[in-house]
Design a protein around this motif. Structure first.
Motif, PDB file in Angstrom:
ATOM      1  N   LEU A  35      48.670 -64.781  44.545  1.00 18.15           N
ATOM      2  CA  LEU A  35      48.725 -64.589  45.992  1.00 18.15           C
ATOM      3  C   LEU A  35      50.178 -64.561  46.471  1.00 18.15           C
ATOM      4  O   LEU A  35      50.522 -63.860  47.423  1.00 18.15           O
ATOM      5  CB  LEU A  35      47.946 -65.706  46.702  1.00 18.15           C
ATOM      6  N   ALA A  36      51.032 -65.301  45.794  1.00 15.40           N
ATOM      7  CA  ALA A  36      52.443 -65.353  46.186  1.00 15.40           C
ATOM      8  C   ALA A  36      53.095 -63.983  46.088  1.00 15.40           C
ATOM      9  O   ALA A  36      54.150 -63.740  46.658  1.00 15.40           O
ATOM     10  CB  ALA A  36      53.186 -66.358  45.321  1.00 15.40           C
ATOM     11  N   LYS A  37      52.461 -63.079  45.310  1.00  8.36           N
ATOM     12  CA  LYS A  37      53.057 -61.749  45.152  1.00  8.36           C
ATOM     13  C   LYS A  37      52.507 -60.747  46.175  1.00  8.36           C
ATOM     14  O   LYS A  37      52.844 -59.571  46.137  1.00  8.36           O
ATOM     15  CB  LYS A  37      52.754 -61.216  43.736  1.00  8.36           C
ATOM     16  N   SER A  38      51.645 -61.209  47.064  1.00  9.37           N
ATOM     17  CA  SER A  38      50.982 -60.257  47.963  1.00  9.37           C
ATOM     18  C   SER A  38      51.802 -59.996  49.221  1.00  9.37           C
ATOM     19  O   SER A  38      52.813 -60.645  49.476  1.00  9.37           O
ATOM     20  CB  SER A  38      49.624 -60.827  48.370  1.00  9.37           C
ATOM     21  N   TRP A  39      51.315 -59.019  49.987  1.00  9.69           N
ATOM     22  CA  TRP A  39      51.980 -58.687  51.255  1.00  9.69           C
ATOM     23  C   TRP A  39      51.889 -59.847  52.233  1.00  9.69           C
ATOM     24  O   TRP A  39      52.849 -60.147  52.935  1.00  9.69           O
ATOM     25  CB  TRP A  39      51.330 -57.456  51.900  1.00  9.69           C
ATOM     26  N   VAL A  40      50.733 -60.506  52.321  1.00  8.52           N
ATOM     27  CA  VAL A  40      50.636 -61.613  53.283  1.00  8.52           C
ATOM     28  C   VAL A  40      51.669 -62.676  52.989  1.00  8.52           C
ATOM     29  O   VAL A  40      52.257 -63.255  53.905  1.00  8.52           O
ATOM     30  CB  VAL A  40      49.237 -62.295  53.342  1.00  8.52           C
ATOM     31  N   ALA A  41      51.897 -62.908  51.689  1.00 10.89           N
ATOM     32  CA  ALA A  41      52.896 -63.913  51.342  1.00 10.89           C
ATOM     33  C   ALA A  41      54.270 -63.459  51.822  1.00 10.89           C
ATOM     34  O   ALA A  41      55.083 -64.262  52.275  1.00 10.89           O
ATOM     35  CB  ALA A  41      52.894 -64.144  49.841  1.00 10.89           C
ATOM     36  N   THR A  42      54.509 -62.164  51.719  1.00 13.43           N
ATOM     37  CA  THR A  42      55.792 -61.636  52.202  1.00 13.43           C
ATOM     38  C   THR A  42      55.948 -61.901  53.693  1.00 13.43           C
ATOM     39  O   THR A  42      56.978 -62.394  54.140  1.00 13.43           O
ATOM     40  CB  THR A  42      55.866 -60.113  51.943  1.00 13.43           C
ATOM     41  N   ILE A  43      54.876 -61.575  54.442  1.00 16.31           N
ATOM     42  CA  ILE A  43      54.921 -61.847  55.885  1.00 16.31           C
ATOM     43  C   ILE A  43      55.102 -63.334  56.125  1.00 16.31           C
ATOM     44  O   ILE A  43      55.937 -63.777  56.896  1.00 16.31           O
ATOM     45  CB  ILE A  43      53.611 -61.393  56.568  1.00 16.31           C
ATOM     46  N   GLY A  44      54.287 -64.107  55.418  1.00 19.46           N
ATOM     47  CA  GLY A  44      54.292 -65.552  55.599  1.00 19.46           C
ATOM     48  C   GLY A  44      55.657 -66.143  55.346  1.00 19.46           C
ATOM     49  O   GLY A  44      56.142 -66.981  56.101  1.00 19.46           O
ATOM     50  N   ARG A  45      56.303 -65.660  54.293  1.00 25.48           N
ATOM     51  CA  ARG A  45      57.605 -66.229  53.982  1.00 25.48           C
ATOM     52  C   ARG A  45      58.668 -65.824  54.993  1.00 25.48           C
ATOM     53  O   ARG A  45      59.585 -66.580  55.274  1.00 25.48           O
ATOM     54  CB  ARG A  45      58.020 -65.894  52.552  1.00 25.48           C
ATOM     55  N   ALA A  46      58.486 -64.628  55.552  1.00 21.47           N
ATOM     56  CA  ALA A  46      59.425 -64.206  56.590  1.00 21.47           C
ATOM     57  C   ALA A  46      59.306 -65.123  57.807  1.00 21.47           C
ATOM     58  O   ALA A  46      60.291 -65.428  58.477  1.00 21.47           O
ATOM     59  CB  ALA A  46      59.146 -62.761  56.988  1.00 21.47           C
ATOM     60  N   LEU A  47      58.079 -65.594  58.052  1.00 21.84           N
ATOM     61  CA  LEU A  47      57.864 -66.442  59.234  1.00 21.84           C
ATOM     62  C   LEU A  47      58.143 -67.914  58.951  1.00 21.84           C
ATOM     63  O   LEU A  47      58.273 -68.714  59.854  1.00 21.84           O
ATOM     64  CB  LEU A  47      56.411 -66.302  59.713  1.00 21.84           C
ATOM     65  N   GLU A  48      58.210 -68.243  57.672  1.00 21.86           N
ATOM     66  CA  GLU A  48      58.280 -69.650  57.276  1.00 21.86           C
ATOM     67  C   GLU A  48      59.397 -70.441  57.966  1.00 21.86           C
ATOM     68  O   GLU A  48      59.148 -71.555  58.445  1.00 21.86           O
ATOM     69  CB  GLU A  48      58.416 -69.751  55.758  1.00 21.86           C
ATOM     70  N   PRO A  49      60.629 -69.875  58.022  1.00 21.61           N
ATOM     71  CA  PRO A  49      61.704 -70.668  58.646  1.00 21.61           C
ATOM     72  C   PRO A  49      61.366 -71.116  60.065  1.00 21.61           C
ATOM     73  O   PRO A  49      61.728 -72.231  60.463  1.00 21.61           O
ATOM     74  CB  PRO A  49      62.887 -69.704  58.680  1.00 21.61           C
ATOM     75  N   ILE A  50      60.637 -70.263  60.796  1.00 21.30           N
ATOM     76  CA  ILE A  50      60.315 -70.612  62.180  1.00 21.30           C
ATOM     77  C   ILE A  50      59.451 -71.859  62.225  1.00 21.30           C
ATOM     78  O   ILE A  50      59.624 -72.730  63.071  1.00 21.30           O
ATOM     79  CB  ILE A  50      59.538 -69.454  62.862  1.00 21.30           C
ATOM     80  N   GLY A  52      50.143 -56.044  46.962  1.00 16.74           N
ATOM     81  CA  GLY A  52      51.501 -56.527  47.195  1.00 16.74           C
ATOM     82  C   GLY A  52      52.467 -55.409  46.909  1.00 16.74           C
ATOM     83  O   GLY A  52      52.041 -54.287  46.622  1.00 16.74           O
ATOM     84  N   PRO A  53      53.736 -55.707  46.987  1.00 22.84           N
ATOM     85  CA  PRO A  53      54.735 -54.675  46.686  1.00 22.84           C
ATOM     86  C   PRO A  53      54.487 -54.034  45.322  1.00 22.84           C
ATOM     87  O   PRO A  53      54.823 -52.873  45.100  1.00 22.84           O
ATOM     88  CB  PRO A  53      56.047 -55.453  46.683  1.00 22.84           C
ATOM     89  N   SER A  54      53.820 -54.785  44.403  1.00 21.32           N
ATOM     90  CA  SER A  54      53.614 -54.229  43.063  1.00 21.32           C
ATOM     91  C   SER A  54      52.282 -53.506  42.930  1.00 21.32           C
ATOM     92  O   SER A  54      51.927 -53.074  41.850  1.00 21.32           O
ATOM     93  CB  SER A  54      53.685 -55.370  42.046  1.00 21.32           C
ATOM     94  N   GLY A  55      51.526 -53.396  44.016  1.00 17.92           N
ATOM     95  CA  GLY A  55      50.249 -52.692  43.921  1.00 17.92           C
ATOM     96  C   GLY A  55      49.073 -53.641  44.006  1.00 17.92           C
ATOM     97  O   GLY A  55      49.193 -54.766  44.504  1.00 17.92           O
ATOM     98  N   TYR A  56      47.886 -53.195  43.526  1.00 17.65           N
ATOM     99  CA  TYR A  56      46.671 -54.006  43.598  1.00 17.65           C
ATOM    100  C   TYR A  56      46.774 -55.212  42.681  1.00 17.65           C
ATOM    101  O   TYR A  56      47.109 -55.086  41.504  1.00 17.65           O
ATOM    102  CB  TYR A  56      45.469 -53.118  43.215  1.00 17.65           C
ATOM    103  N   LEU A  57      46.503 -56.379  43.210  1.00 17.74           N
ATOM    104  CA  LEU A  57      46.660 -57.598  42.428  1.00 17.74           C
ATOM    105  C   LEU A  57      45.358 -58.065  41.800  1.00 17.74           C
ATOM    106  O   LEU A  57      45.359 -58.920  40.934  1.00 17.74           O
ATOM    107  CB  LEU A  57      47.198 -58.726  43.316  1.00 17.74           C
ATOM    108  N   GLY A  58      44.250 -57.509  42.262  1.00 11.45           N
ATOM    109  CA  GLY A  58      42.965 -57.972  41.746  1.00 11.45           C
ATOM    110  C   GLY A  58      42.409 -59.076  42.620  1.00 11.45           C
ATOM    111  O   GLY A  58      43.147 -59.752  43.341  1.00 11.45           O
ATOM    112  N   SER A  59      41.090 -59.242  42.564  1.00  6.89           N
ATOM    113  CA  SER A  59      40.439 -60.177  43.475  1.00  6.89           C
ATOM    114  C   SER A  59      40.808 -61.615  43.167  1.00  6.89           C
ATOM    115  O   SER A  59      40.581 -62.518  43.950  1.00  6.89           O
ATOM    116  CB  SER A  59      38.932 -59.995  43.410  1.00  6.89           C
ATOM    117  N   ASN A  60      41.385 -61.850  42.008  1.00  8.72           N
ATOM    118  CA  ASN A  60      41.775 -63.220  41.676  1.00  8.72           C
ATOM    119  C   ASN A  60      42.872 -63.740  42.568  1.00  8.72           C
ATOM    120  O   ASN A  60      43.102 -64.937  42.639  1.00  8.72           O
ATOM    121  CB  ASN A  60      42.276 -63.283  40.230  1.00  8.72           C
ATOM    122  N   ALA A  61      43.572 -62.815  43.227  1.00  9.62           N
ATOM    123  CA  ALA A  61      44.703 -63.206  44.066  1.00  9.62           C
ATOM    124  C   ALA A  61      44.311 -64.327  45.010  1.00  9.62           C
ATOM    125  O   ALA A  61      45.098 -65.223  45.287  1.00  9.62           O
ATOM    126  CB  ALA A  61      45.213 -62.012  44.858  1.00  9.62           C
TER     127      ALA A  61
END
Ligand SMILES: Nc1nc2c(ncn2[C@@H]2O[C@H](COP(=O)(O)OP(=O)(O)OP(=O)(O)O)[C@@H](O)[C@H]2O)c(=O)[nH]1
Ligand SMILES: [Mg+2]
Lengths: 142, 75, 670
Positions: free
Chosen positions: C546-561, C530-539
């Motif tokens: 998981l909320a801190k990961s890059w996918v979550a960032t993408i996901g949240r950007a798409l969420e309004p749609i 994520g923006p903060s680096g490696y989160l570990g496999s527990n993500a």
């Protein structure tokens, strides 16, 4: 030969008609078991009705002494047998699930559970097929 | 002479001429439907396309085009 | 060593590709309807130390260059001048097939004839005598049954032997003086003499062929040629209304003489093709038979493949356990377990239904039924502004939209063709099947069949409605005329059927090994970092991380749609990556829902991310939203960039609209 065509199309036309009714009714919640229990799949009812219509159209032609009646007996029996082969394949697939993989969903399954109307009718249709299978090998006057 | 579209099933006719356009008929000629050839109408249910047999091969023809193919009964 | 070029040509559906595959050992697509091969394909063959380059051309009825395929075929023979042209002739349809043979001889091609499908002509009750034919035509004739591999060796031998043969000249008695007159003028141009067969140029001038006319325009003898041509026409018009037809007539007369001598008709027989057609093309029975066959095809696909899917599922489960306990390094173990096994595994579970789908449709293509489907559906298609022949690409779309869109080339009319291309992605391809199966299994237990069927029907209905709209607003006018040859039915050629099935399945496996595999790794990587680096496999197990990961960032950007549909952000991410290949939607969910002990359907069902209505809307959205990258590519290739963009846009809009309607209606009804 004309006579066989007439009887066979009539008999199979009715058998398929009856079972297509049973299958369709069972979809709408009225289960009737005549020898085998219905699948409850509306599409099965539709397919059986189609085959019945083919046989019965053949019967109509046979009444008019039209040589084309044979074609309906032939095509109808091919579709019927095709459907039976499909049913046999499904039984084999389910048998793999039950006996080889021992899937949870198939506990207590027996091959009899998969014996459907279209399997039985399809196997019977072999007789219809045998009566016409050689028509294309004999010369005819058109 | 009358359009092929009006010929009943099981009849044999002779192709006389094409009415109108060029393009598509050229293809029909390549497919064996040249004027003078004998056509056997295999299927004509007075709706939808026809099936004809010409020079031993079967061809499905739309009703529209069958209206433009003029034929004569084979004597 | 120089390669010797030989071309395979013939009427559509005579078995060219079957012979091509037998000669080269390749596995090009074979099907029993006219127009399977739409571009030229090349392969290699070695025979007695000679290297051949074999070219398979699209099937054509003549060489008038009336449609694209005819142009491809004719230009190849005229310009590339292959050493030998193998004309594959359907023995059961001799007279029509010889028409092309005569035209080849006109060009001056070195023709070898493969007299194919002699088994079918036998069944029809005639006998073609190859020796007699050879004698009458003056070119080698080899009888073959390509689908059984009979006669192929002999064919190779005859090809090798005729490399430097001089082709015979066919004379057209009624036109000879005129042809000679034109040749006399033409031969004064050395350049033409060197490049072309003058006889052919002369004949084509008589037929007013526009391409040949263009060649003459460039010649230094242009004026003389045209003057002679006018003289000749003046003469000929006294005798004939239409010179082109008169020439055709002349050819057919010669052919009928040949046929009379080479063919012995034993007796009139009723073939089983005629018997089946009586029923399958029946006015009222034809359409129910069509739908019955479709139902059987899908029943086979789903029910019979089920145990094989379970086997693969069990295998991946076992592998996951081994990997999980056996590898120390956290990141590596997570990549293997959460990324590759959970992601790719979720997709590969669907290998059996996909392969079975290919199998049953290859069989349908081989049977000869496809042309009948086009015939019976023509009336229905017409009502929606489509052409009868549009049915074939639509059915092929159930397998994969890419070859289906290529198959639209058999439609001669440009409008019909583009219309058929545009709606093709709505035909639900095999890549979407995993999504349906997953969601139907998770949210509609016990009613999976109905739900999956409804997706296919939704796709077909939308395709028809849109075709109707597009025809009304964009492609105004009527669909062009329906003309199609109906091939005889085949008993199953298992060799061909399994060959085609395997080629297609192999493509799916390649896709899984490349694009799907790579995307899975990317999704995994973006989930554990994520923006903060490696989160570990527990993500992938803990929602918070998981909320801190890059996918979550993408996901949240798409969420309004996707808000109106009530899907969570993970669904958005899955759709985002699903653009590459629709199977990826399932794979991505496999990763994001951290599939451990439980299998993916259970994980989904218990996650409370979807209500059944939302799940249904999601399935519909996946069906429609965008064609995969490969499909867009092929639309661009076949119809141009403009239409590719159009397809992309209308599908996105339509998907949104349909999903919205489903959610609203679901909300109102439940
Ligand atoms: N019975 C029989 N069938 C054959 C024979 N050769 C080919 N076929 C079948 O004929 C059909 C057409 O074969 P293809 O090789 O695809 O024909 P093609 O000439 O390449 O066709 P297009 O690409 O459409 O022009 C297939 O179903 C083959 O299995 C033969 O000798 N006998
Ligand atoms: Mg081909």
């Amino acid at each position: 030969m004309k006579k066989t065509v007439k009887y066979l199309t009539l008999i199979f036309g009715f058998l398929y008609l009856i079972y297509s009714m049973i299958e369709s009714l069972s979809y709408f919640g009225r289960e009737t078991t005549v020898i085998v229990s219905p699948t409850g799949d509306l599409f099965v009812g539709f397919v059986l009705l189609t085959i019945s219509a083919i046989y019965l159209t053949g019967f109509k032609k046979a009444l008019k002494n039209d040589f084309k009646a044979t074609s309906y007996l032939y095509a109808g029996s091919i579709l019927s047998i095709g459907l039976a082969i499909l049913a046999l394949l499904v039984i084999s697939a389910d048998a793999i699930e039950a006996y080889l993989l021992k899937s949870e969903d198939f506990i207590g399954w027996t091959p009899l559970d998969d014996v459907t109307s279209y399997l039985v009718l399809g196997l019977l249709s072999i007789f219809a097929y045998l009566s016409v299978k050689d028509v294309s090998k004999k010369p005819v006057k058109v | 002479m009358f359009p092929l579209a009006f010929v009943g099933e099981g009849k044999r006719v002779i192709l006389k001429y094409f009415a109108g356009g060029h393009g598509i008929f050229r293809k029909l000629v390549d497919m064996g439907l040249n004027p003078g050839s004998e056509i056997f109408v295999v299927r004509n249910q007075m709706a939808g396309p026809l099936i004809i047999s010409v020079k031993g091969g079967q061809i499905a023809l739309g009703r529209g085009i069958a209206m433009k193919i003029y034929v004569e009964v084979k004597e | 060593m120089k390669e010797v070029v030989i071309a395979l040509i013939g009427n559509p559906n005579t078995g060219k590709t079957t012979i091509f595959n037998a000669l080269t050992g390749l596995r090009q697509h074979i099907g029993n309807w006219p127009g399977v091969t739409v571009e030229k394909k090349e392969g290699e063959l070695e025979h007695k130390g000679i290297k051949f380059r074999v070219v398979d051309l699209p099937g054509v009825y003549g060489l008038t260059a009336y449609s694209i395929d005819e142009k491809i075929a004719r230009n190849f023979i005229v310009q590339e001048k292959p050493k030998v042209v193998v004309d594959i002739i359907d023995a059961s349809n001799l007279e029509r097939n010889l028409y092309l043979a005569l035209q080849l001889l006109e060009i001056g091609a070195n023709v070898v004839i493969a007299l194919n499908k002699i088994d079918i002509s036998e069944e029809k009750g005639y006998n073609v005598n190859p020796e007699k034919l050879e004698e009458l035509l003056g070119v080698p004739v080899v009888p073959t049954i390509a689908s059984k591999g009979e006669g192929i060796d002999k064919l190779k031998e005859r090809i090798a032997k005729s490399l430097d043969k001089k082709p015979p000249i066919v004379e057209y008695p009624n036109f000879e003086p005129y042809i000679k007159k034109l040749i006399k003028v033409l031969e004064k141009d050395e350049k033409l003499t060197r490049q072309y067969n003058l006889r052919w140029l002369a004949i084509k001038l008589l037929e007013e062929d526009s391409d040949v006319r263009a060649i003459i325009e460039k010649s230094k003898m242009r004026d003389d040629v045209l003057k002679t041509l006018i003289d000749v026409f003046n003469d000929l018009h006294k005798k004939y209304d239409d010179i082109e037809l008169a020439l055709a007539d002349e050819r057919y007369k010669i052919i009928s003489e040949i046929a009379k001598k080479a063919v012995t008709k034993k007796e009139e027989r009723i073939t089983f093709t005629e018997m089946l057609d009586e029923v399958f093309t029946h006015k009222y029975l034809g359409i129910p038979v069509f739908f019955s066959l479709m139902w059987m095809a899908f029943k086979f696909t789903f029910d019979v493949s089920a145990p094989f899917s379970d086997i693969i599922d069990a295998f991946f489960g076992w592998l996951g356990g081994v990997v999980g306990s056996g590898i120390g390094n956290d990141a590596l173990a997570s990549l293997l377990r959460d990324g590759i096994l959970a992601g790719l595994g979720s997709v590969l579970v669907f290998l059996p239904p996909i392969a079975f789908l290919f199998l049953v449709f290859s069989w349908l293509e081989d049977s000869g039924y496809m042309a009948r489907a086009a015939f019976v559906m023509d009336r229905v298609m017409h009502r929606f502004g489509l052409h009868g022949k549009s049915v074939v690409p639509m059915i092929m779309g159930f397998g994969c939209n890419v070859p289906a869109i290529m198959a639209t080339r058999t439609l001669e009319d440009e409008k019909d063709r583009i219309l058929t291309i545009l709606i093709n992605p709505l035909m639900s391809c095999s890549a979407r099947l995993p999504v349906y199966a997953l969601f139907a299994g998770a949210f509609f237990m016990g009613r999976e069949g109905t739900v999956i069927t409804s997706m296919y029907i939704l796709g077909i209905l939308l395709a028809l409605i849109l075709a109707w709209l597009f025809r009304g607003f964009i492609f105004k006018g009527q669909p062009s005329h329906f003309v199609m040859e109906l091939p005889p039915y085949n008993k199953p050629n298992w060799r061909t059927i399994f060959g085609v099935t395997w080629t297609r399945t192999e493509k799916f496996l390649k896709k899984a090994g490349t694009i799907i595999f790579a995307t899975m790794i990317i999704v995994w990587l973006l989930s554990v970092t994520g923006p903060s680096g490696y989160l570990g496999s527990n993500a992938l197990e803990s929602g918070e991380l998981l909320a801190k990961s890059w996918v979550a960032t993408i996901g949240r950007a798409l969420e309004p749609i996707f808000k109106p549909f009530g899907w969570d952000w993970k669904a958005g991410v899955a759709l985002f990556f699903g653009f590459l290949a629709k199977e990826v939607v399932v794979g991505t969910m496999g990763i994001l829902y951290g599939v451990g002990e439980e299998s993916l359907p259970y994980a989904l069902a218990s996650s409370s991310a979807f209500t059944p209505v939302a799940a249904f809307a999601f399935m519909a959205f996946v069906l429609i939203y965008v064609p995969c990258v490969a499909t867009i590519g092929v639309i661009k290739q076949e119809a141009g960039t403009k239409w590719a963009l159009f397809a992309l846009l209308y599908e996105l809009l339509l998907a949104y609209l349909v999903a919205l309607v489903i959610v609203l209606m679901g909300g109102a009804l439940l």
